[in-house]
Design an enzyme around this catalytic site. Structure first.
Site, short mmCIF file in Angstrom:
data_model
loop_
_atom_site.label_atom_id
_atom_site.label_comp_id
_atom_site.label_asym_id
_atom_site.label_seq_id
_atom_site.Cartn_x
_atom_site.Cartn_y
_atom_site.Cartn_z
N GLU A 160 52.23 27.08 24.38
CA GLU A 160 52.91 25.91 24.92
C GLU A 160 54.34 25.90 24.37
O GLU A 160 54.67 26.66 23.47
CB GLU A 160 52.18 24.64 24.51
CG GLU A 160 50.78 24.54 25.10
CD GLU A 160 50.09 23.20 24.79
OE1 GLU A 160 50.14 22.74 23.65
OE2 GLU A 160 49.50 22.63 25.72
N GLU B 251 44.43 25.31 23.07
CA GLU B 251 45.02 25.16 21.73
C GLU B 251 43.89 24.65 20.84
O GLU B 251 43.47 23.50 20.98
CB GLU B 251 46.17 24.14 21.76
CG GLU B 251 47.32 24.52 22.66
CD GLU B 251 48.15 25.67 22.11
OE1 GLU B 251 48.03 25.98 20.90
OE2 GLU B 251 48.91 26.26 22.88
P1 NAD Z 1 37.15 18.01 20.28
O1 NAD Z 1 37.08 19.42 20.73
O2 NAD Z 1 35.93 17.34 19.81
O3 NAD Z 1 37.72 17.06 21.45
C1 NAD Z 1 38.94 17.32 22.10
C2 NAD Z 1 38.90 16.69 23.48
O4 NAD Z 1 37.94 17.38 24.26
C3 NAD Z 1 38.50 15.21 23.48
O5 NAD Z 1 39.23 14.54 24.48
C4 NAD Z 1 37.03 15.28 23.85
O6 NAD Z 1 36.56 14.10 24.47
C5 NAD Z 1 37.04 16.44 24.83
N1 NAD Z 1 35.74 17.12 25.02
C6 NAD Z 1 34.69 17.18 24.17
N2 NAD Z 1 33.68 17.88 24.73
C7 NAD Z 1 34.11 18.27 25.95
C8 NAD Z 1 33.53 19.02 27.00
N3 NAD Z 1 32.29 19.52 26.93
N4 NAD Z 1 34.27 19.26 28.12
C9 NAD Z 1 35.53 18.79 28.21
N5 NAD Z 1 36.13 18.04 27.25
C10 NAD Z 1 35.42 17.80 26.13
O7 NAD Z 1 38.30 17.97 19.18
P2 NAD Z 1 38.73 16.73 18.30
O8 NAD Z 1 37.69 16.51 17.25
O9 NAD Z 1 39.14 15.62 19.18
O10 NAD Z 1 40.08 17.31 17.62
C11 NAD Z 1 40.09 18.06 16.46
C12 NAD Z 1 40.23 19.53 16.77
O11 NAD Z 1 41.39 19.76 17.57
C13 NAD Z 1 40.42 20.37 15.53
O12 NAD Z 1 39.64 21.52 15.62
C14 NAD Z 1 41.91 20.73 15.59
O13 NAD Z 1 42.26 21.93 14.91
C15 NAD Z 1 42.14 20.83 17.05
N6 NAD Z 1 43.55 20.70 17.38
C16 NAD Z 1 44.24 21.80 17.78
C17 NAD Z 1 45.60 21.71 18.06
C18 NAD Z 1 46.41 22.91 18.49
O14 NAD Z 1 47.51 22.72 18.97
N7 NAD Z 1 45.91 24.11 18.34
C19 NAD Z 1 46.24 20.47 17.95
C20 NAD Z 1 45.50 19.36 17.53
C21 NAD Z 1 44.15 19.48 17.26
#
Ligand code: NAD
Length: 485
Positions: free
Chosen positions: A464, A251
């Site tokens: 989901e 997502e």
């Molecule tokens: P992010 O991708 O930076 O982090 C998300 C999660 O992934 C965190 O727990 C982070 O620690 C982990 N992560 C980071 N690098 C990783 C790696 N290499 N391997 C595994 N895990 C890793 O995102 P964010 O800044 O926390 O959240 C914002 C983003 O999430 C926005 O782009 C938003 O659109 C998206 N989002 C999407 C949905 C959806 O349902 N589509 C919902 C909420 C947020």
């Protein structure tokens, strides 16, 4: 229970510090204060959690019936409800979101997620296929060890959205919440523990994405990954998981259009467009950050939106009448401000906002930004097509329905859209033509937990919600039985 201010891992039914003794600071974005210390997980911690999860799948957890697991989810829902006010405060402090939003949206939804999936699992029907000489029925088995990786914008809301279906289908969970918002995840581990989950059924590893998250995705004994986060991270997760054929749900990000036709209910559309643009400081993946307005009402509509944005109360997240709190971090505000600068460079006009508000100490050290409306940009420029994930909306006029659809679809994302019109035929036509996983008509973020939730294009893979989650968190085994003559 974990000690106050300490956010340890929860592994094999016990709270435990990091193996190598390293901790991270948990910062309150509205003030810059240090709220506590987060265990900085590494491969060793992840490995311990995966081993605990594997042991649970060989132990008593494997013998729990679906009815028992559904009862556990109900008990977890009760546990969250009993601590609702405390959890809302933790969520607001950790994220910078308003206490009102945490109280009315985040925490009630976490309760609802556990109750909903308990009920959905109890009432799900199985598949049955009859042949002239045989019958087929389909068993649903746990996938095994499942990794749940979640972002910071809706911490407990999204973690519970994955944990409930994973547990009710009998999997063993290793959760990795965002390092920016660990507090309610630790509280959830306490609640799951007190609800009587057997050791290892739910494990929590804190830490950085590139360390704990990456180690979890790479771990050979993780059978499925349910990831919510940014598109760039999702791409890395997919590339790492693919060679292992791990089951994957992604997502990801969005750049969602709000399409406003001249025949809309004007007041409702302004209200809806403003909510879609600025809820949670624009930090919801579904936020409508591109406003496409029919040219004949563009000036009037934009003026009304700007008026609304200017009237929003921005400030102390803890005050009940605050409508906009802080962004998640100084770094993130810098990124959003970078897009405001880019908007100017690309020829846009900042119609309101774009500045840091002047707030009293200690909020003057917070990551606040005024709600921002930008006009005069082409719909295909970077500001109008890249995910900003902040309180910034760009406005673009259109002349025809076909033009509106082409503009809406002209991005690499495809999560959601909202369409505002009184013409029912148009509503159906436009909804069918939009390249998004979800469309709302004359509303936005109106959620039924049974419906498919997810995106197309670079907004993700899979769905989901309801049976879609129950199917993701289970493996189908078909049994074909020959009829005896
Ligand atoms: P992010 O991708 O930076 O982090 C998300 C999660 O992934 C965190 O727990 C982070 O620690 C982990 N992560 C980071 N690098 C990783 C790696 N290499 N391997 C595994 N895990 C890793 O995102 P964010 O800044 O926390 O959240 C914002 C983003 O999430 C926005 O782009 C938003 O659109 C998206 N989002 C999407 C949905 C959806 O349902 N589509 C919902 C909420 C947020």
């Amino acid at each position: 229970m974990s000690a106050p201010g300490q956010l340890p891992h929860y592994i094999g039914g016990e709270f435990a510090g990091p193996v190598d003794g390293a901790w991270l600071d948990d910062i309150q974005p509205a003030t810059g204060a240090v709220l506590g210390r987060i265990a900085r997980g590494t491969f060793q911690d992840v490995n311990r959690a995966v081993e605990a999860a594997k042991a649970a799948l060989q132990g008593p957890w494997a013998g729990w019936t679906l009815a028992q697991r559904a009862d556990l989810c109900d008990a977890i829902a009760n546990g969250i409800e009993a601590r609702a006010e405390e959890l809302a405060r933790l969520e607001s402090q950790d994220t910078g979101k308003t206490i009102t939003m945490a109280r009315n949206v985040d925490i009630p939804r976490a309760v609802a997620n556990f109750r909903f999936f308990a009920g959905a699992a109890r009432h799900q029907s199985g598949d049955f296929f009859e042949m002239p000489d045989a019958i087929n029925y389909t068993l649903r088995k746990p996938v095994g060890v499942v990794a749940l990786i979640t972002p910071w914008n809706l911490p407990l809301y999204l973690l519970s959205w994955k944990t409930a279906p994973a547990l009710v289908m009998g999997n063993a969970v290793v959760a990795k919440p965002s390092e920016l918002t660990p507090m309610t995840a630790t509280a959830l581990a306490e609640i799951i523990h007190e609800a009587g989950a057997p050791a290892g059924a739910f494990n929590l590893v804190h830490g950085l994405g590139g360390e704990a998250g990456q180690a979890l995705v790479e771990h050979a004994d993780v059978n499925a990954i349910s990831f919510t986060g940014g598109t760039t991270t999702g791409r890395m997760v997919a590339a790492t998981a693919a060679p292992h054929f791990k089951k994957l749900s992604l997502e990801l990000g969005g750049k969602n259009p709000t399409l406003v036709f001249a025949d809309c209910d004007f007041e409702a559309a302004v209200e809806g467009a403003a909510r879609a643009a600025f809820l949670n400081q624009g930090q919801v993946c579904l936020c409508g950050s591109r406003l496409l307005v029919e040219r004949s009402i563009e000036n009037e509509f934009t003026a009304a939106l700007v008026e609304k944005a200017k009237s929003m109360r921005l400030g102390d997240p803890d005050a009940e009448d605050t409508q906009l709190g802080s962004l998640i971090s100084q770094d993130h505000r810098d990124k959003v401000e970078g897009y405001v600068r880019l908007a100017r460079e690309e020829g846009g006009t900042i119609l309101c906002g774009g500045e840091r508000p002047s707030l009293p100490a200690p909020l003057d050290r917070g990551a606040f930004l005024q709600p921002t409306v930008v006009g005069g940009l082409p719909s295909d420029c970077r500001t109008a097509t890249e995910e900003i994930f902040g309180p910034v909306v760009t406005v673009h006029p259109f002349d025809t329905e076909a033009q509106a659809i082409a503009m809406a679809n002209g991005v690499r994302y495809g999560l959601s859209a909202s369409v505002w019109t009184r013409d029912l035929g148009r509503a159906h036509r436009v909804s069918a033509a939009l390249q998004t996983g979800m469309v709302w008509v004359n509303t936005w973020l109106h959620r039924d937990l049974r419906v498919p939730f997810g995106g197309v294009k670079e907004s993700g893979v899979g769905r989901e919600g309801g049976r879609y989650s129950l199917e993701f968190f289970s493996e189908a085994t078909n049994v074909c039985v020959k009829k005896t003559p």
